[in-house]
Motif scaffolding. Structure first.
Motif, short mmCIF file in Angstrom:
data_model
loop_
_atom_site.label_atom_id
_atom_site.label_comp_id
_atom_site.label_asym_id
_atom_site.label_seq_id
_atom_site.Cartn_x
_atom_site.Cartn_y
_atom_site.Cartn_z
N ALA A 121 0.76 -1.19 -0.13
CA ALA A 121 -0.04 -0.16 -0.10
C ALA A 121 0.72 1.27 0.03
CB ALA A 121 -1.07 0.11 1.26
N CYS A 129 -0.79 7.44 -11.11
CA CYS A 129 -1.56 6.35 -11.67
C CYS A 129 -2.16 6.83 -12.77
CB CYS A 129 -2.35 6.13 -10.41
SG CYS A 129 -1.74 5.35 -8.97
N ALA A 176 -6.97 3.56 -10.71
CA ALA A 176 -6.56 2.96 -9.13
C ALA A 176 -6.54 1.44 -9.51
CB ALA A 176 -7.74 3.41 -8.37
N ASP A 177 -7.29 0.79 -10.35
CA ASP A 177 -7.09 -0.67 -10.45
C ASP A 177 -5.75 -0.94 -10.95
OD1 ASP A 177 -9.83 -1.46 -9.69
OD2 ASP A 177 -10.35 -0.71 -11.77
N CYS A 179 -3.16 0.58 -10.55
CA CYS A 179 -1.83 0.84 -9.49
C CYS A 179 -2.04 -0.13 -8.43
CB CYS A 179 -2.03 2.39 -8.90
SG CYS A 179 -1.10 3.48 -9.71
N GLU A 180 -3.29 -0.37 -7.91
CA GLU A 180 -3.41 -1.28 -6.71
C GLU A 180 -3.27 -2.73 -7.12
OE1 GLU A 180 -6.75 0.08 -4.90
OE2 GLU A 180 -5.90 2.06 -4.46
N LYS A 181 -3.96 -3.13 -8.28
CA LYS A 181 -3.88 -4.70 -8.53
C LYS A 181 -2.86 -5.30 -9.30
CE LYS A 181 -8.93 -4.66 -9.17
NZ LYS A 181 -9.97 -5.06 -10.28
N ASN A 185 -1.45 -5.42 -4.65
CA ASN A 185 -1.46 -3.94 -3.64
C ASN A 185 -0.10 -3.71 -2.95
OD1 ASN A 185 -4.47 -4.11 -3.38
ND2 ASN A 185 -4.20 -6.18 -2.77
N LYS A 188 -0.84 1.84 -3.58
CA LYS A 188 -2.11 2.29 -3.41
C LYS A 188 -2.32 3.37 -4.01
CE LYS A 188 -4.92 4.00 0.35
NZ LYS A 188 -5.03 4.28 2.03
N ALA A 189 -3.47 3.77 -4.71
CA ALA A 189 -3.93 4.96 -5.42
C ALA A 189 -4.34 6.05 -4.50
CB ALA A 189 -4.78 4.55 -6.51
#
Length: 243
Positions: A121, A129, A176-177, A179-181, A185, A188-189
């Motif tokens: 995170a 992002c 966000a998807d 950056c995070e997926k 994780n 974190k966006a």
């Protein structure tokens, strides 16, 4: 004796929460990170922003630029060539991960029984992002989580059976998807913009200095009063349970 052990553990947790002991200048414990950060004046291209204080070597920085990186035997071209602008983001993200000494507050053990570490995170700035997602929108992939689940029959990552190649937005509908997926994780966006001083820059112009130093200091600062109060309550309950 067991009760005293629990008491000492409680004291350690409490003092950690008071002091906010999170290292500001540290390298992850992994195969490709240096043990301590320091100058590296021969870092390659996109890794040069960290040359004054880096957790990567010149060799690692060069390997970060390969389409099939020997760092993790991972192939960026598992669904064909990425656009140059998209590939650049992945190179920068790899440099950030391997070279930055400013990830201390987000470092976690991969397995409590082993020495390996990862980040979790890390708050990337909103623009990072958004631009990453926009520049990769016409490139192709076959998975949303690149951390695992690949087919390794030829020694490098290949799409698993039944996984079809689609443009990035199919697997990552939003910035966000992505950056995070994409790395399970690790990032974190953050809703914060670069100018806020409350998010990390995936890449920066070296002439302006490293903006992530101040951001890490902010996240590593001691816990506020309400958190210290919560720690006191928890410790009091522990004492009651031992009485």
């Amino acid at each position: 004796m067991a009760q005293w052990g629990q008491l000492l553990l409680g004291l350690w947790i409490l003092t950690r929460s008071w002091g906010g002991e999170k290292p500001l200048n540290v390298c992850m414990s992994t195969e490709h990170h240096k043990r301590q950060p320091g100058p590296e004046d021969k870092l390659f291209l996109e890794c040069t922003p960290w040359k004054d204080n880096a957790c990567c070597t010149a060799s690692t920085s060069w390997e970060a630029h390969l389409e099939v990186s020997v760092l993790h035997n991972f192939s960026l071209v598992h669904c064909g060539l990425l656009t140059p602008s998209c590939q650049k983001h992945f190179i920068q993200a790899t440099c950030f991960y391997h070279c930055s000494p400013n990830l201390g507050p987000w470092i976690q053990l991969v397995d409590p029984r082993g020495p390996g570490e990862r980040v979790l995170a890390v708050p990337l700035c909103r623009e990072d992002c958004e631009q990453w997602w926009a520049d990769c929108s016409s490139s192709y992939t076959c998975k949303s989580n690149w951390q695992g689940g690949w087919h390794w029959s030829r020694g490098e990552s290949r799409c698993p059976s039944g996984a079809l190649c689609h443009p990035f937005p199919h697997y990552f509908p939003t910035p966000a998807d992505l950056c995070e997926k994409i790395w399970d994780n690790s990032f974190k966006a953050s809703p914060e913009r670069r100018s806020s001083g409350r998010c990390l820059h995936k890449w920066f112009q070296p002439a302006g200095g490293n903006p992530n130093v101040a951001v890490t200091r902010l996240f590593a600062s001691p816990a506020p009063a309400w958190k210290r109060s919560a720690g006191l309550v928890a410790f009091s309950l522990l004492l009651l349970s031992l009485s």
